[in-house]
Design a protein around this motif. Structure first.
Motif, PDB file in Angstrom:
ATOM      1  N   PRO A   1       0.828  -1.220   0.000  1.00 43.83           N
ATOM      2  CA  PRO A   1       0.000   0.000   0.000  1.00 43.83           C
ATOM      3  C   PRO A   1       0.860   1.267   0.000  1.00 43.83           C
ATOM      4  O   PRO A   1       0.536   2.252  -0.661  1.00 43.83           O
ATOM      5  CB  PRO A   1      -0.823  -0.133   1.289  1.00 43.83           C
ATOM      6  N   GLY A   2       1.967   1.233   0.749  1.00 46.47           N
ATOM      7  CA  GLY A   2       2.875   2.372   0.751  1.00 46.47           C
ATOM      8  C   GLY A   2       3.517   2.586  -0.605  1.00 46.47           C
ATOM      9  O   GLY A   2       3.736   3.724  -1.032  1.00 46.47           O
ATOM     10  N   LEU A   3       3.848   1.485  -1.304  1.00 45.22           N
ATOM     11  CA  LEU A   3       4.434   1.590  -2.641  1.00 45.22           C
ATOM     12  C   LEU A   3       3.443   2.232  -3.603  1.00 45.22           C
ATOM     13  O   LEU A   3       3.824   3.058  -4.442  1.00 45.22           O
ATOM     14  CB  LEU A   3       4.843   0.203  -3.135  1.00 45.22           C
ATOM     15  N   TRP A   4       2.170   1.857  -3.484  1.00 47.10           N
ATOM     16  CA  TRP A   4       1.140   2.490  -4.323  1.00 47.10           C
ATOM     17  C   TRP A   4       1.076   3.988  -4.038  1.00 47.10           C
ATOM     18  O   TRP A   4       1.106   4.815  -4.954  1.00 47.10           O
ATOM     19  CB  TRP A   4      -0.235   1.857  -4.083  1.00 47.10           C
ATOM     20  N   LYS A   5       0.993   4.344  -2.753  1.00 46.93           N
ATOM     21  CA  LYS A   5       0.860   5.756  -2.400  1.00 46.93           C
ATOM     22  C   LYS A   5       2.074   6.566  -2.868  1.00 46.93           C
ATOM     23  O   LYS A   5       1.931   7.713  -3.294  1.00 46.93           O
ATOM     24  CB  LYS A   5       0.672   5.900  -0.887  1.00 46.93           C
ATOM     25  N   HIS A   6       3.246   5.950  -2.795  1.00 44.72           N
ATOM     26  CA  HIS A   6       4.460   6.636  -3.225  1.00 44.72           C
ATOM     27  C   HIS A   6       4.418   6.963  -4.714  1.00 44.72           C
ATOM     28  O   HIS A   6       4.702   8.095  -5.119  1.00 44.72           O
ATOM     29  CB  HIS A   6       5.680   5.761  -2.919  1.00 44.72           C
TER      30      HIS A   6
ATOM     31  N   GLY B   1       3.600  13.878  -8.579  1.00 47.47           N
ATOM     32  CA  GLY B   1       4.497  13.060  -9.387  1.00 47.47           C
ATOM     33  C   GLY B   1       3.868  12.553 -10.672  1.00 47.47           C
ATOM     34  O   GLY B   1       4.483  11.786 -11.419  1.00 47.47           O
ATOM     35  N   GLY B   2       2.612  12.956 -10.921  1.00 47.27           N
ATOM     36  CA  GLY B   2       1.967  12.583 -12.182  1.00 47.27           C
ATOM     37  C   GLY B   2       1.040  11.399 -12.105  1.00 47.27           C
ATOM     38  O   GLY B   2       0.627  10.871 -13.149  1.00 47.27           O
ATOM     39  N   ASN B   3       0.666  10.952 -10.873  1.00 45.64           N
ATOM     40  CA  ASN B   3      -0.287   9.843 -10.736  1.00 45.64           C
ATOM     41  C   ASN B   3       0.077   8.653 -11.626  1.00 45.64           C
ATOM     42  O   ASN B   3      -0.730   8.163 -12.426  1.00 45.64           O
ATOM     43  CB  ASN B   3      -1.711  10.303 -11.046  1.00 45.64           C
TER      44      ASN B   3
ATOM     45  N   ARG C   1      -2.672   6.561 -13.951  1.00 45.48           N
ATOM     46  CA  ARG C   1      -2.612   6.814 -15.400  1.00 45.48           C
ATOM     47  C   ARG C   1      -2.388   5.519 -16.174  1.00 45.48           C
ATOM     48  O   ARG C   1      -2.954   5.337 -17.267  1.00 45.48           O
ATOM     49  CB  ARG C   1      -1.522   7.828 -15.708  1.00 45.48           C
ATOM     50  N   LEU C   2      -1.586   4.634 -15.627  1.00 42.39           N
ATOM     51  CA  LEU C   2      -1.385   3.347 -16.296  1.00 42.39           C
ATOM     52  C   LEU C   2      -2.696   2.571 -16.375  1.00 42.39           C
ATOM     53  O   LEU C   2      -3.064   2.051 -17.441  1.00 42.39           O
ATOM     54  CB  LEU C   2      -0.333   2.518 -15.550  1.00 42.39           C
ATOM     55  N   ARG C   3      -3.402   2.496 -15.262  1.00 41.60           N
ATOM     56  CA  ARG C   3      -4.675   1.759 -15.253  1.00 41.60           C
ATOM     57  C   ARG C   3      -5.702   2.413 -16.181  1.00 41.60           C
ATOM     58  O   ARG C   3      -6.424   1.718 -16.907  1.00 41.60           O
ATOM     59  CB  ARG C   3      -5.223   1.680 -13.835  1.00 41.60           C
ATOM     60  N   ASP C   4      -5.759   3.741 -16.162  1.00 42.95           N
ATOM     61  CA  ASP C   4      -6.723   4.439 -17.015  1.00 42.95           C
ATOM     62  C   ASP C   4      -6.419   4.227 -18.497  1.00 42.95           C
ATOM     63  O   ASP C   4      -7.323   4.372 -19.344  1.00 42.95           O
ATOM     64  CB  ASP C   4      -6.723   5.940 -16.703  1.00 42.95           C
TER      65      ASP C   4
ATOM     66  N   VAL D   1       5.024   6.474 -19.099  1.00 37.19           N
ATOM     67  CA  VAL D   1       3.637   6.243 -19.548  1.00 37.19           C
ATOM     68  C   VAL D   1       3.552   6.345 -21.067  1.00 37.19           C
ATOM     69  O   VAL D   1       2.879   5.526 -21.726  1.00 37.19           O
ATOM     70  CB  VAL D   1       2.673   7.244 -18.872  1.00 37.19           C
ATOM     71  N   ASN D   2       4.236   7.306 -21.653  1.00 35.69           N
ATOM     72  CA  ASN D   2       4.216   7.453 -23.110  1.00 35.69           C
ATOM     73  C   ASN D   2       4.818   6.231 -23.798  1.00 35.69           C
ATOM     74  O   ASN D   2       4.327   5.786 -24.848  1.00 35.69           O
ATOM     75  CB  ASN D   2       4.972   8.725 -23.524  1.00 35.69           C
ATOM     76  N   HIS D   3       5.878   5.682 -23.232  1.00 34.23           N
ATOM     77  CA  HIS D   3       6.486   4.469 -23.812  1.00 34.23           C
ATOM     78  C   HIS D   3       5.535   3.278 -23.715  1.00 34.23           C
ATOM     79  O   HIS D   3       5.387   2.510 -24.665  1.00 34.23           O
ATOM     80  CB  HIS D   3       7.783   4.135 -23.077  1.00 34.23           C
ATOM     81  N   PHE D   4       4.879   3.150 -22.569  1.00 31.64           N
ATOM     82  CA  PHE D   4       4.039   1.973 -22.343  1.00 31.64           C
ATOM     83  C   PHE D   4       2.724   2.014 -23.132  1.00 31.64           C
ATOM     84  O   PHE D   4       2.119   0.960 -23.367  1.00 31.64           O
ATOM     85  CB  PHE D   4       3.700   1.854 -20.846  1.00 31.64           C
TER      86      PHE D   4
END
Length: 442
Positions: A101-106, A112-114, A118-121, A437-440
């Motif tokens: 959970p901490g890794l997610w929040k970080h 930092g651009g969410n 953004r990946l999930r969306d 995100v742009n690469h992925f």
């Protein structure tokens, strides 16, 4: 031939100082307790969503008789009922078990651009991979990564290639796992490998601070069930990651090859080709890309402290730039004082890179006030995070190199991006998030 990087220690009896009496404790600081030095705290602020699935994982193989274990939290993209486009993000260097959970929040901070949202969306299913012992052997935790890769591939619907990587040491764990799978003709079904401020060629913690962790540890009462303050420094993971390492506060000799665990790991990784060959390889670095370092002068004093009885002291200098027998600091308790110096060790404290509050952590533990300029030093030099092609043992490279002027073929990564300043190690930065995100999502 380049001179070998070494550390030297001199020991002497302090004259004119009486041994402490019963009412003069030798404790380095009244509030000092057994706590793991250089470990970063888990993220407490913010919220993390509940995972769609949770996987308990056991390493696909043992290393040194140890089969590591871990956990993965799976977050399906909106509208997905099964894994379709899996991305695995492995946790990094620290002490103890991962805090997913901490890794997610970080990584999902708004500033930092969410990154994860953004990946999930964009339709990517996010898998956060954690380890029950982040400080154990890289090879052992790589077995957990292999198990995660295999499960993601087997549960995926369709044939979309996996995206696999990690932050900090997580990038090394997945790099090793994918390279080993390829060498064993094991299809990892991965199209992209990525790393976030990963110490591909090594990380750095000031040698004088490593020595202090060992030195003061033995004077602090043990607390049952609590790890000692040097446990992270002496861990297998630290030995394998740090370019320069010492085994105790008295050690003298080479620092870049002082641990057999690191030399063996580098040799084993090289036998697997150093990097996986099939995936596209990209990475980001928290260090400044144009060769701009921290405002630290090699050889200047970061702190110089002694207690009111003059029975305990600690002095730390910013790492000098190479030279021969250059002082880096001293420490003493009661009658014995130890002074340390280095030969041919570059001034890595202030080079461009992702930072760690090394001096600040030690000063706080000892109850010392220091100028905030000295709080942080470089932890992962930018030249290491972008996998610049140089020898990870000899470090035959200028660590303050202007990376922005280099051809991409100087790196073992196919593409990379550095931060516009020297930001905290693994900190999500909007430009770095946008790049990945742009690469992925192309």
């Amino acid at each position: 031939m380049a001179q070998q990087a070494e550390i030297h220690v001199s020991r002497k009896i302090v004259e004119g100082v009486q041994a402490p009496s019963g009412d003069q404790p030798v404790t380095p600081a009244p509030h000092l307790r057994q706590q793991v030095w250089f470990a970063t705290e888990d993220v407490r602020a913010g919220t993390a969503p509940s995972p769609t699935f949770e996987w308990s994982l056991q390493g696909a193989y043992a290393h040194e008789g140890k089969t590591a274990t871990g956990t993965a939290h799976v977050f399906l993209a909106p509208g997905h009922r099964n894994l379709e486009r899996p991305l695995i993000l492995a946790d990094g260097f620290n002490y103890g078990p991962s805090d997913l959970p901490g890794l997610w929040k970080h990584f999902d901070k708004k500033e930092g651009g969410n990154f994860l949202t953004r990946l999930r969306d964009s339709g990517i299913d996010v898998i956060l991979l954690g380890f029950d012992e982040r400080h154990t052997y890289i090879q052992a935790n790589a077995g957990v990564a292999v198990a995660c890769i295999e499960r993601a591939a087997s549960e995926r619907i369709g044939s979309e290639p996996l995206i696999v990587g990690g932050v900090s040491m997580g990038g090394m764990i997945t790099r090793y796992a994918l390279a080993r799978m390829e060498s064993e003709d094991h299809d990892h079904q991965t199209g992209t490998y990525f790393s976030w401020d990963t110490p591909h060629n090594g990380a750095w913690i000031p040698l004088i601070l490593q020595q202090m962790a060992y030195f003061f540890e033995s004077f602090i009462p043990e607390e049952p069930g609590h790890p000692k303050q040097a446990e992270l420094i002496r861990s297998p993971a630290a030995q394998q990651l740090l370019w320069a390492w010492v085994e105790n506060s008295k050690y003298e000799g080479p620092v870049a090859t002082s641990s057999k665990l690191r030399t063996d790991f580098l040799r084993e990784l090289a036998s697997y080709g150093n990097f996986p060959m099939r995936p596209k390889k990209i990475g980001v670095a928290n260090g400044h890309g144009a060769g701009v370092g921290l405002k630290l002068t090699p050889g200047e004093t970061a702190f110089d402290w002694k207690n009111r009885y003059n029975t305990v002291s600690a002095k730390a200098l910013v790492q000098p730039d190479k030279g021969e027998s250059e002082p880096i600091g001293s420490m003493h308790i009661a009658l014995e004082i130890r002074r340390s110096s280095t030969t041919a060790v570059p001034a890595l404290d202030g080079v461009p890179g992702g930072t760690l509050g090394s001096f600040g952590m030690v000063a706080q533990a000892l109850g010392i006030e220091v100028d905030e300029r000295f709080d942080s030093t470089c932890f992962v030099p930018a030249v290491s995070a972008i996998a610049l092609d140089f020898d990870p043992a000899t470090w035959d490279v200028d660590p303050a190199l202007d990376i922005s002027s280099l051809d991409r073929d100087r790196s073992d990564l196919d593409d990379f991006l550095c931060d516009g300043e020297n930001s905290p190690h693994s900190e999500p930065r909007r430009a770095l998030t946008d790049f990945l995100v742009n690469h992925f999502t192309r």
